[in-house]
Design a protein around this motif. Structure first.
Motif, PDB file in Angstrom:
ATOM      1  N   LEU A  70       0.938  -1.263  -0.127  1.00 26.78           N
ATOM      2  CA  LEU A  70       0.029  -0.091   0.143  1.00 26.78           C
ATOM      3  C   LEU A  70       0.698   1.236   0.246  1.00 26.78           C
ATOM      4  CD1 LEU A  70      -2.881  -1.004   2.504  1.00 26.78           C
ATOM      5  CD2 LEU A  70      -2.922  -1.117  -0.027  1.00 26.78           C
ATOM      6  N   GLU A  71       1.835   1.125   0.781  1.00 22.54           N
ATOM      7  CA  GLU A  71       2.709   2.277   0.585  1.00 22.54           C
ATOM      8  C   GLU A  71       3.529   2.659  -0.649  1.00 22.54           C
ATOM      9  OE1 GLU A  71       5.341   1.377   4.129  1.00 22.54           O
ATOM     10  OE2 GLU A  71       4.139   2.600   5.499  1.00 22.54           O
ATOM     11  N   GLU A  72       3.663   1.589  -1.143  1.00 25.06           N
ATOM     12  CA  GLU A  72       4.280   1.694  -2.632  1.00 25.06           C
ATOM     13  C   GLU A  72       3.315   2.374  -3.571  1.00 25.06           C
ATOM     14  OE1 GLU A  72       6.085  -1.118  -6.350  1.00 25.06           O
ATOM     15  OE2 GLU A  72       6.034  -1.966  -4.287  1.00 25.06           O
ATOM     16  N   LEU A  73       1.902   1.843  -3.354  1.00 18.43           N
ATOM     17  CA  LEU A  73       0.970   2.563  -4.275  1.00 18.43           C
ATOM     18  C   LEU A  73       0.682   3.997  -3.936  1.00 18.43           C
ATOM     19  CD1 LEU A  73      -1.552  -0.317  -4.073  1.00 18.43           C
ATOM     20  CD2 LEU A  73      -0.497   0.355  -6.108  1.00 18.43           C
ATOM     21  N   ALA A  74       0.888   4.326  -2.669  1.00 24.60           N
ATOM     22  CA  ALA A  74       0.585   5.761  -2.244  1.00 24.60           C
ATOM     23  C   ALA A  74       1.697   6.385  -2.712  1.00 24.60           C
ATOM     24  CB  ALA A  74       0.531   5.685  -0.590  1.00 24.60           C
ATOM     25  N   SER A  75       2.947   5.991  -2.678  1.00 23.00           N
ATOM     26  CA  SER A  75       4.217   6.864  -3.033  1.00 23.00           C
ATOM     27  C   SER A  75       4.155   7.266  -4.529  1.00 23.00           C
ATOM     28  CB  SER A  75       5.558   5.999  -2.672  1.00 23.00           C
ATOM     29  OG  SER A  75       5.578   4.973  -3.438  1.00 23.00           O
ATOM     30  N   GLN A  76       3.341   6.539  -5.684  1.00 23.36           N
ATOM     31  CA  GLN A  76       3.267   6.776  -7.003  1.00 23.36           C
ATOM     32  C   GLN A  76       3.207   8.306  -7.335  1.00 23.36           C
ATOM     33  OE1 GLN A  76       0.551   4.138  -8.712  1.00 23.36           O
ATOM     34  NE2 GLN A  76       1.671   2.336  -8.317  1.00 23.36           N
ATOM     35  N   GLU A  77       3.916   8.698  -8.230  1.00 24.64           N
ATOM     36  CA  GLU A  77       3.524  10.224  -8.851  1.00 24.64           C
ATOM     37  C   GLU A  77       2.409  10.445  -9.721  1.00 24.64           C
ATOM     38  OE1 GLU A  77       5.791  12.797  -7.850  1.00 24.64           O
ATOM     39  OE2 GLU A  77       6.767  11.360  -6.466  1.00 24.64           O
ATOM     40  N   VAL A  78       1.297   9.940  -8.903  1.00 30.02           N
ATOM     41  CA  VAL A  78      -0.074  10.358  -9.786  1.00 30.02           C
ATOM     42  C   VAL A  78      -1.049  11.142  -8.792  1.00 30.02           C
ATOM     43  CG1 VAL A  78       0.113   8.111 -11.120  1.00 30.02           C
ATOM     44  CG2 VAL A  78      -0.641   7.870  -8.872  1.00 30.02           C
ATOM     45  N   SER A  79      -2.146  11.339  -9.157  1.00 32.57           N
ATOM     46  CA  SER A  79      -2.971  12.161  -8.467  1.00 32.57           C
ATOM     47  C   SER A  79      -3.453  11.442  -7.272  1.00 32.57           C
ATOM     48  CB  SER A  79      -4.184  12.809  -9.077  1.00 32.57           C
ATOM     49  OG  SER A  79      -5.106  11.529  -9.389  1.00 32.57           O
ATOM     50  N   LEU A  84      -5.872   6.072  -4.890  1.00 35.46           N
ATOM     51  CA  LEU A  84      -7.058   5.628  -4.018  1.00 35.46           C
ATOM     52  C   LEU A  84      -7.755   4.475  -4.952  1.00 35.46           C
ATOM     53  CD1 LEU A  84      -8.897   8.472  -2.268  1.00 35.46           C
ATOM     54  CD2 LEU A  84      -7.532   6.674  -1.359  1.00 35.46           C
ATOM     55  N   GLU A  85      -7.703   4.945  -6.301  1.00 32.55           N
ATOM     56  CA  GLU A  85      -8.255   3.780  -7.230  1.00 32.55           C
ATOM     57  C   GLU A  85      -7.186   2.593  -7.360  1.00 32.55           C
ATOM     58  OE1 GLU A  85      -8.552   6.060 -11.113  1.00 32.55           O
ATOM     59  OE2 GLU A  85     -10.485   6.810 -10.703  1.00 32.55           O
ATOM     60  N   ALA A  86      -5.901   2.836  -7.259  1.00 35.86           N
ATOM     61  CA  ALA A  86      -5.175   1.680  -7.298  1.00 35.86           C
ATOM     62  C   ALA A  86      -5.119   0.824  -5.835  1.00 35.86           C
ATOM     63  CB  ALA A  86      -3.758   2.217  -7.362  1.00 35.86           C
ATOM     64  N   ILE A  87      -5.313   1.396  -5.052  1.00 34.07           N
ATOM     65  CA  ILE A  87      -5.544   0.757  -3.729  1.00 34.07           C
ATOM     66  C   ILE A  87      -6.856   0.194  -3.728  1.00 34.07           C
ATOM     67  CG2 ILE A  87      -6.276   1.169  -1.201  1.00 34.07           C
ATOM     68  CD1 ILE A  87      -4.026   3.341  -1.124  1.00 34.07           C
ATOM     69  N   CYS A  88      -8.049   0.487  -4.312  1.00 36.11           N
ATOM     70  CA  CYS A  88      -9.396  -0.273  -4.286  1.00 36.11           C
ATOM     71  C   CYS A  88      -9.103  -1.334  -5.048  1.00 36.11           C
ATOM     72  CB  CYS A  88     -10.499   0.996  -4.807  1.00 36.11           C
ATOM     73  SG  CYS A  88     -10.915   1.939  -3.738  1.00 36.11           S
ATOM     74  N   ASP A  89      -8.310  -0.912  -6.510  1.00 31.54           N
ATOM     75  CA  ASP A  89      -8.140  -2.166  -7.319  1.00 31.54           C
ATOM     76  C   ASP A  89      -7.491  -3.353  -6.797  1.00 31.54           C
ATOM     77  OD1 ASP A  89      -9.589  -0.897  -9.123  1.00 31.54           O
ATOM     78  OD2 ASP A  89      -7.899  -0.004 -10.411  1.00 31.54           O
ATOM     79  N   SER A  90      -6.393  -2.846  -5.835  1.00 27.09           N
ATOM     80  CA  SER A  90      -5.418  -4.142  -5.175  1.00 27.09           C
ATOM     81  C   SER A  90      -6.150  -5.038  -4.343  1.00 27.09           C
ATOM     82  CB  SER A  90      -4.448  -3.394  -4.339  1.00 27.09           C
ATOM     83  OG  SER A  90      -4.822  -2.662  -3.319  1.00 27.09           O
ATOM     84  N   THR A  91      -7.540  -4.359  -3.864  1.00 26.41           N
ATOM     85  CA  THR A  91      -8.378  -5.196  -3.066  1.00 26.41           C
ATOM     86  C   THR A  91      -9.192  -6.182  -3.455  1.00 26.41           C
ATOM     87  OG1 THR A  91      -8.900  -3.026  -1.707  1.00 26.41           O
ATOM     88  CG2 THR A  91     -10.383  -4.743  -1.441  1.00 26.41           C
ATOM     89  N   LEU A  92      -9.297  -6.143  -5.068  1.00 27.15           N
ATOM     90  CA  LEU A  92      -9.904  -7.485  -5.799  1.00 27.15           C
ATOM     91  C   LEU A  92      -8.584  -8.336  -5.988  1.00 27.15           C
ATOM     92  CD1 LEU A  92     -11.957  -5.157  -7.969  1.00 27.15           C
ATOM     93  CD2 LEU A  92     -13.050  -6.636  -6.124  1.00 27.15           C
ATOM     94  N   TYR A  93      -8.980  -9.454  -5.595  1.00 29.56           N
ATOM     95  CA  TYR A  93      -8.045 -10.598  -5.781  1.00 29.56           C
ATOM     96  C   TYR A  93      -8.141 -11.023  -7.157  1.00 29.56           C
ATOM     97  CZ  TYR A  93      -8.043 -10.426  -0.560  1.00 29.56           C
ATOM     98  OH  TYR A  93      -7.807  -9.919   0.579  1.00 29.56           O
ATOM     99  N   GLN A  94      -6.727 -11.410  -7.590  1.00 26.95           N
ATOM    100  CA  GLN A  94      -6.556 -11.596  -9.307  1.00 26.95           C
ATOM    101  C   GLN A  94      -6.888 -12.882  -9.328  1.00 26.95           C
ATOM    102  OE1 GLN A  94      -5.166  -8.749 -10.575  1.00 26.95           O
ATOM    103  NE2 GLN A  94      -5.542  -8.147  -8.683  1.00 26.95           N
ATOM    104  N   ASN A  95      -6.941 -14.034  -8.886  1.00 25.72           N
ATOM    105  CA  ASN A  95      -7.457 -15.369  -9.343  1.00 25.72           C
ATOM    106  C   ASN A  95      -8.246 -15.987  -8.478  1.00 25.72           C
ATOM    107  OD1 ASN A  95      -5.665 -16.680  -7.458  1.00 25.72           O
ATOM    108  ND2 ASN A  95      -3.823 -15.719  -8.855  1.00 25.72           N
ATOM    109  N   ASP A  96      -8.675 -17.393  -8.648  1.00 24.38           N
ATOM    110  CA  ASP A  96      -9.532 -17.897  -8.029  1.00 24.38           C
ATOM    111  C   ASP A  96      -8.880 -18.319  -6.790  1.00 24.38           C
ATOM    112  OD1 ASP A  96     -11.815 -17.685  -9.648  1.00 24.38           O
ATOM    113  OD2 ASP A  96     -11.334 -19.691 -10.510  1.00 24.38           O
ATOM    114  N   GLU A  97      -7.861 -18.849  -6.688  1.00 27.60           N
ATOM    115  CA  GLU A  97      -7.060 -18.872  -5.381  1.00 27.60           C
ATOM    116  C   GLU A  97      -7.106 -18.079  -4.241  1.00 27.60           C
ATOM    117  OE1 GLU A  97      -4.675 -21.192  -2.683  1.00 27.60           O
ATOM    118  OE2 GLU A  97      -5.757 -21.712  -4.043  1.00 27.60           O
ATOM    119  N   THR A  98      -6.645 -17.044  -4.717  1.00 25.27           N
ATOM    120  CA  THR A  98      -6.576 -15.689  -3.801  1.00 25.27           C
ATOM    121  C   THR A  98      -8.015 -15.428  -3.406  1.00 25.27           C
ATOM    122  OG1 THR A  98      -6.136 -14.041  -5.749  1.00 25.27           O
ATOM    123  CG2 THR A  98      -4.281 -14.769  -4.573  1.00 25.27           C
TER     124      THR A  98
END
Length: 197
Positions: A70-79, A84-98
């Motif tokens: 999360l700190e890495e996402l928060a440190s990006q040079e974006v608005s 916040l969108e990146a953090i919300c997206d990271s909440t959704l798991y990527q595959n059936d196992e996760t």
């Protein structure tokens, strides 16, 4: 002279974390842990006092890795909105196992409730750390006029943190990605100011 360790402690902790994440604390046996780590029970006991101690260290490892992401996402040079969108997206798991495993911290909160003060302290520490990251991003967004200032950055951070935790419970309960995405999108939209639209 003490006997040298016969195994990679960090690797064993990572493997144990994965096992607890998959099965939960109560359903994970020492046989599961020794089979997964390929380390004898006595050797594990030499480093970790017992299963609970190993679990607490696994929770701490999970928290540290999650917060670092999360700190890495928060440190990006974006608005702030993109962060916040990146953090919300990271909440959704990527595959059936996760998706099946869910979030170890949320799973532990549901498994233990408030029965174990040390587990509860670890869970609350993660929630507090996530909240601080969110609050900083939201405060920056409010300063830029992108995020509503009707509520304080603290109030919005608490709100969004709970939405993210709820989304993780929804995933674990079998809700579709579309349902969860709708909740996250709606919650996000409620925070955006007219300037941020």
């Amino acid at each position: 002279m003490s006997r040298p360790r016969e195994f990679d402690v960090d690797r064993a902790l990572q493997q144990s974390m994965e096992m607890f994440w998959a099965k939960g604390f109560k359903s994970t046996s020492y046989d599961d842990l020794t089979r997964t780590t390929q380390v004898k029970k006595q050797s594990l006991y030499c480093v970790f006092k017992d299963k609970r101690d190993l679990f607490l260290k696994a929770l701490a490892l999970y928290r540290e890795r999650s917060i670092a992401m999360l700190e890495e996402l928060a440190s990006q040079e974006v608005s702030p909105l993109k962060k916040l969108e990146a953090i919300c997206d990271s909440t959704l798991y990527q595959n059936d196992e996760t998706l099946r495993r869910g979030c170890l911290m949320v799973n532990s909160a549901l498994e233990f409730g408030d029965d174990d003060p040390e587990v509860n302290r670890e869970v609350m520490l993660m929630f507090d750390q996530v909240e601080r990251i969110l609050e900083k991003i939201i405060r920056d967004g409010q300063k830029q006029g992108l995020i509503s200032a009707r509520q304080s950055s603290k109030e919005l951070a608490v709100y969004l943190n709970n939405v993210l935790s709820g989304a993780k419970v929804m995933e674990k309960s079998g809700a579709s990605r579309e349902q969860i995405a709708t909740v996250l999108r709606t919650s996000f939209a409620l925070m955006i100011s007219e300037n941020g639209r």
